[in-house]
Design a protein around this motif. Structure first.
Motif, PDB file in Angstrom:
ATOM      1  N   ASN A 166     -19.994 -41.014  -4.881  1.00 35.00           N
ATOM      2  CA  ASN A 166     -21.355 -41.141  -4.817  1.00 35.00           C
ATOM      3  C   ASN A 166     -21.325 -39.634  -3.948  1.00 35.00           C
ATOM      4  OD1 ASN A 166     -22.170 -43.054  -5.885  1.00 35.00           O
ATOM      5  ND2 ASN A 166     -22.438 -44.840  -3.762  1.00 35.00           N
ATOM      6  N   PHE A 167     -20.431 -39.512  -3.217  1.00 32.61           N
ATOM      7  CA  PHE A 167     -21.016 -38.241  -2.004  1.00 32.61           C
ATOM      8  C   PHE A 167     -20.392 -36.527  -3.202  1.00 32.61           C
ATOM      9  CE2 PHE A 167     -18.582 -34.147  -0.734  1.00 32.61           C
ATOM     10  CZ  PHE A 167     -19.352 -34.195   0.468  1.00 32.61           C
ATOM     11  N   PHE A 168     -19.968 -36.874  -4.458  1.00 32.42           N
ATOM     12  CA  PHE A 168     -20.032 -35.642  -5.146  1.00 32.42           C
ATOM     13  C   PHE A 168     -21.500 -35.424  -6.052  1.00 32.42           C
ATOM     14  CE2 PHE A 168     -15.747 -36.652  -5.100  1.00 32.42           C
ATOM     15  CZ  PHE A 168     -15.359 -35.029  -4.485  1.00 32.42           C
ATOM     16  N   SER A 169     -22.395 -36.715  -5.854  1.00 30.08           N
ATOM     17  CA  SER A 169     -24.075 -36.677  -6.774  1.00 30.08           C
ATOM     18  C   SER A 169     -24.855 -35.454  -6.335  1.00 30.08           C
ATOM     19  CB  SER A 169     -24.578 -38.455  -6.750  1.00 30.08           C
ATOM     20  OG  SER A 169     -24.795 -38.490  -5.472  1.00 30.08           O
ATOM     21  N   ARG A 170     -24.573 -35.219  -4.914  1.00 32.98           N
ATOM     22  CA  ARG A 170     -25.940 -34.111  -4.827  1.00 32.98           C
ATOM     23  C   ARG A 170     -25.137 -32.675  -4.923  1.00 32.98           C
ATOM     24  NH1 ARG A 170     -23.605 -35.124   1.894  1.00 32.98           N
ATOM     25  NH2 ARG A 170     -23.822 -36.866   0.471  1.00 32.98           N
ATOM     26  N   PHE A 171     -23.928 -32.200  -5.737  1.00 33.09           N
ATOM     27  CA  PHE A 171     -23.986 -31.282  -6.364  1.00 33.09           C
ATOM     28  C   PHE A 171     -24.098 -31.293  -7.560  1.00 33.09           C
ATOM     29  CE2 PHE A 171     -20.635 -32.012  -3.077  1.00 33.09           C
ATOM     30  CZ  PHE A 171     -20.448 -31.121  -2.158  1.00 33.09           C
ATOM     31  N   PRO A 172     -25.033 -29.890  -7.830  1.00 32.41           N
ATOM     32  CA  PRO A 172     -25.583 -29.823  -9.411  1.00 32.41           C
ATOM     33  C   PRO A 172     -24.389 -29.333 -10.962  1.00 32.41           C
ATOM     34  CG  PRO A 172     -26.046 -27.834  -7.657  1.00 32.41           C
ATOM     35  CD  PRO A 172     -25.600 -28.798  -6.863  1.00 32.41           C
ATOM     36  N   LEU A 226     -21.499 -33.502 -13.203  1.00 33.41           N
ATOM     37  CA  LEU A 226     -22.109 -34.237 -14.031  1.00 33.41           C
ATOM     38  C   LEU A 226     -21.549 -35.499 -13.883  1.00 33.41           C
ATOM     39  CD1 LEU A 226     -22.388 -31.815 -16.738  1.00 33.41           C
ATOM     40  CD2 LEU A 226     -23.953 -32.504 -14.901  1.00 33.41           C
ATOM     41  N   MET A 227     -22.504 -36.881 -13.858  1.00 31.04           N
ATOM     42  CA  MET A 227     -21.750 -37.821 -14.117  1.00 31.04           C
ATOM     43  C   MET A 227     -21.623 -38.668 -14.967  1.00 31.04           C
ATOM     44  SD  MET A 227     -22.478 -38.988  -9.555  1.00 31.04           S
ATOM     45  CE  MET A 227     -21.522 -39.636  -9.530  1.00 31.04           C
ATOM     46  N   TYR A 228     -21.182 -39.641 -15.793  1.00 31.12           N
ATOM     47  CA  TYR A 228     -21.465 -40.647 -17.035  1.00 31.12           C
ATOM     48  C   TYR A 228     -21.173 -42.295 -16.590  1.00 31.12           C
ATOM     49  CZ  TYR A 228     -16.232 -40.675 -17.623  1.00 31.12           C
ATOM     50  OH  TYR A 228     -14.952 -40.877 -16.786  1.00 31.12           O
ATOM     51  N   GLY A 229     -22.194 -42.841 -17.000  1.00 33.06           N
ATOM     52  CA  GLY A 229     -21.853 -44.005 -17.213  1.00 33.06           C
ATOM     53  C   GLY A 229     -21.575 -44.820 -18.382  1.00 33.06           C
ATOM     54  N   ASN A 230     -21.214 -44.168 -19.491  1.00 34.56           N
ATOM     55  CA  ASN A 230     -21.028 -44.689 -20.198  1.00 34.56           C
ATOM     56  C   ASN A 230     -19.943 -43.558 -21.066  1.00 34.56           C
ATOM     57  OD1 ASN A 230     -22.495 -43.418 -22.348  1.00 34.56           O
ATOM     58  ND2 ASN A 230     -23.983 -44.550 -21.648  1.00 34.56           N
ATOM     59  N   PRO A 231     -18.773 -43.334 -22.366  1.00 32.42           N
ATOM     60  CA  PRO A 231     -18.030 -42.817 -22.912  1.00 32.42           C
ATOM     61  C   PRO A 231     -19.552 -41.333 -23.654  1.00 32.42           C
ATOM     62  CG  PRO A 231     -17.323 -44.924 -23.146  1.00 32.42           C
ATOM     63  CD  PRO A 231     -18.264 -45.006 -22.261  1.00 32.42           C
ATOM     64  N   THR A 232     -20.480 -42.466 -24.419  1.00 28.87           N
ATOM     65  CA  THR A 232     -21.564 -41.025 -24.925  1.00 28.87           C
ATOM     66  C   THR A 232     -22.420 -40.139 -23.945  1.00 28.87           C
ATOM     67  OG1 THR A 232     -22.106 -42.942 -26.001  1.00 28.87           O
ATOM     68  CG2 THR A 232     -23.770 -41.683 -26.264  1.00 28.87           C
ATOM     69  N   GLU A 233     -22.013 -41.202 -22.981  1.00 30.19           N
ATOM     70  CA  GLU A 233     -22.887 -40.146 -21.796  1.00 30.19           C
ATOM     71  C   GLU A 233     -21.978 -38.849 -21.709  1.00 30.19           C
ATOM     72  OE1 GLU A 233     -25.963 -41.538 -18.252  1.00 30.19           O
ATOM     73  OE2 GLU A 233     -24.156 -42.668 -18.828  1.00 30.19           O
ATOM     74  N   PHE A 234     -19.954 -39.539 -21.624  1.00 36.05           N
ATOM     75  CA  PHE A 234     -19.654 -38.499 -21.202  1.00 36.05           C
ATOM     76  C   PHE A 234     -19.579 -37.235 -22.515  1.00 36.05           C
ATOM     77  CE2 PHE A 234     -15.158 -37.061 -22.385  1.00 36.05           C
ATOM     78  CZ  PHE A 234     -14.832 -35.802 -20.896  1.00 36.05           C
ATOM     79  N   VAL A 235     -19.506 -37.460 -23.581  1.00 34.96           N
ATOM     80  CA  VAL A 235     -19.783 -36.755 -24.767  1.00 34.96           C
ATOM     81  C   VAL A 235     -20.856 -35.800 -24.616  1.00 34.96           C
ATOM     82  CG1 VAL A 235     -19.813 -36.413 -27.192  1.00 34.96           C
ATOM     83  CG2 VAL A 235     -18.326 -38.299 -25.595  1.00 34.96           C
ATOM     84  N   ASP A 236     -21.552 -36.222 -24.024  1.00 41.01           N
ATOM     85  CA  ASP A 236     -23.194 -35.380 -23.942  1.00 41.01           C
ATOM     86  C   ASP A 236     -22.873 -34.312 -23.075  1.00 41.01           C
ATOM     87  OD1 ASP A 236     -24.434 -36.427 -26.013  1.00 41.01           O
ATOM     88  OD2 ASP A 236     -25.294 -38.022 -24.732  1.00 41.01           O
ATOM     89  N   HIS A 237     -22.195 -34.784 -21.768  1.00 40.22           N
ATOM     90  CA  HIS A 237     -22.139 -33.834 -20.789  1.00 40.22           C
ATOM     91  C   HIS A 237     -21.050 -33.063 -20.859  1.00 40.22           C
ATOM     92  CE1 HIS A 237     -24.489 -36.462 -18.080  1.00 40.22           C
ATOM     93  NE2 HIS A 237     -23.788 -36.991 -17.449  1.00 40.22           N
ATOM     94  N   LEU A 238     -20.249 -33.426 -21.550  1.00 38.62           N
ATOM     95  CA  LEU A 238     -18.978 -32.573 -22.229  1.00 38.62           C
ATOM     96  C   LEU A 238     -19.150 -31.424 -22.476  1.00 38.62           C
ATOM     97  CD1 LEU A 238     -16.246 -31.007 -21.526  1.00 38.62           C
ATOM     98  CD2 LEU A 238     -15.406 -32.958 -23.550  1.00 38.62           C
ATOM     99  N   GLN A 239     -20.099 -31.712 -24.058  1.00 38.49           N
ATOM    100  CA  GLN A 239     -20.499 -30.611 -24.805  1.00 38.49           C
ATOM    101  C   GLN A 239     -22.180 -29.409 -24.289  1.00 38.49           C
ATOM    102  OE1 GLN A 239     -22.192 -33.203 -28.076  1.00 38.49           O
ATOM    103  NE2 GLN A 239     -20.546 -32.292 -28.990  1.00 38.49           N
TER     104      GLN A 239
END
Length: 325
Positions: A195-201, A204-217
């Motif tokens: 939670n502490f790191f959510s303030r930094f732009p 990129l925080m992911y809730g599921n594998p699909t979100e992770f792929v989007d963030h990494l790309q």
């Protein structure tokens, strides 16, 4: 979060730009203990999702060591237990020259002795060793990962663009804070410990594998945003100390409640005991037992050996507390 990081992790405006990043192999890395508890199973699942979405795995450099390293390598490389072609476990020789000599190789033209037959016990051991240690080891295609051993994280500043940390076992991950300060994209799961790191732009925080792929790309295609001075200060020991003092402060309302519940007298006795205990023989013995203190070594009465058991020691300490109370 009451933890800070060293000043040498912070990037200047010019030493961590995309033009200066120098890793010749890939742009993604992880650093930490090589344990399953650090999220390597989740990382393998994310690799599988990335391949499903894009047709290929993403390359990653892994720094660190640990008791699960052998099993984790087998999980990444599959039953063949070899790295993908073109991926070396050590940085490549840029000159292209390899003057090293394999002293164990047989001389040219010499006969090779046949291998000695294995004993029954050795055959059984070989079969057991060949059994998969995890379901990931049954993979057909190896994941393009390099295991590069232990390294000071600060030495990686400017080498990579994206830090991936799948761990959910941290109270607060120091390497995540360090990577934020180094000006990298940081991809971590949505979790209470993060939670502490959510303030930094750049996080990129992911809730599921699909979100992770989007963030990494997104991270691979774009430069991370610059860290403002105010946010950078949040990662310093100065700011961490201020947060610690704020968290430890007792409000007037809490003080009245403590007084009403009788906690104030208890706290006063504890504080007095803590302040005086180290100067007494019990405190000296305590340091001798747990900290290896050699204070007053000439006095046998103050040596840890005066207590024949842990119960004797605790009885002496309890007696000391009762006298001070």
């Amino acid at each position: 979060n009451v933890h800070g990081i060293r000043n040498d992790f912070f990037c200047s405006s010019s030493d961590c730009t995309s033009k200066t990043r120098s890793s010749p192999h890939c742009q993604v890395y992880f650093i930490g203990k090589v344990l399953w508890e650090k999220g390597f199973d989740k990382l393998l699942d994310l690799e599988a999702m990335y391949k499903k979405k894009t047709g290929h795995f993403f390359e990653i450099d892994i720094y660190g060591s640990g008791p699960d390293e052998t099993d984790i390598k087998r999980a990444f490389y599959g039953r063949e237990r070899r790295q993908p072609e073109g991926i070396s476990s050590v940085p490549s020789n840029d000159s292209g020259d390899d003057e090293s000599i394999d002293e164990t190789a047989a001389p040219t033209g010499s006969a090779t002795l046949p291998a000695a037959p294995l004993s029954k016990r050795e055959k059984i051991s070989s079969i057991i060793e060949d059994l998969p240690r995890s379901r990931y080891e049954l993979r057909k295609f190896p994941v393009p990962a390099r295991f590069l051993g232990r390294r000071d994280h600060a030495q990686l500043k400017g080498m990579y663009k994206v830090f991936v940390n799948c761990s959910r076992s941290e109270v607060l991950c120091t390497t995540t804070a360090e990577s934020v300060a180094m000006g990298n994209w940081v991809i971590i799961p949505v979790h209470e410990s993060n939670n502490f790191f959510s303030r930094f732009p750049s996080v990129l925080m992911y809730g599921n594998p699909t979100e992770f792929v989007d963030h990494l790309q997104h991270a691979l295609k774009n430069d991370p945003p610059k860290l403002s001075e105010a946010l950078a200060r949040e990662l310093t020991w100065e700011a961490a100390t201020e947060r610690f003092i704020e968290a430890a402060a007792v409000t007037k309302r809490e003080a009245r409640r403590n007084e009403r519940m009788g906690y104030a007298a208890s706290d006063a006795r504890s504080a007095k005991f803590h302040a005086e205990f180290g100067a007494k023989k019990e405190g000296i013995a305590f340091k001798g037992v747990f900290l290896g203190s050699e204070e007053d070594a000439d006095s046998s009465k103050l040596r840890p050996s005066v207590w024949k058991s842990a119960n004797d020691f605790m009885a002496a300490a309890s007696s000391s507390i009762a006298v001070r109370g």
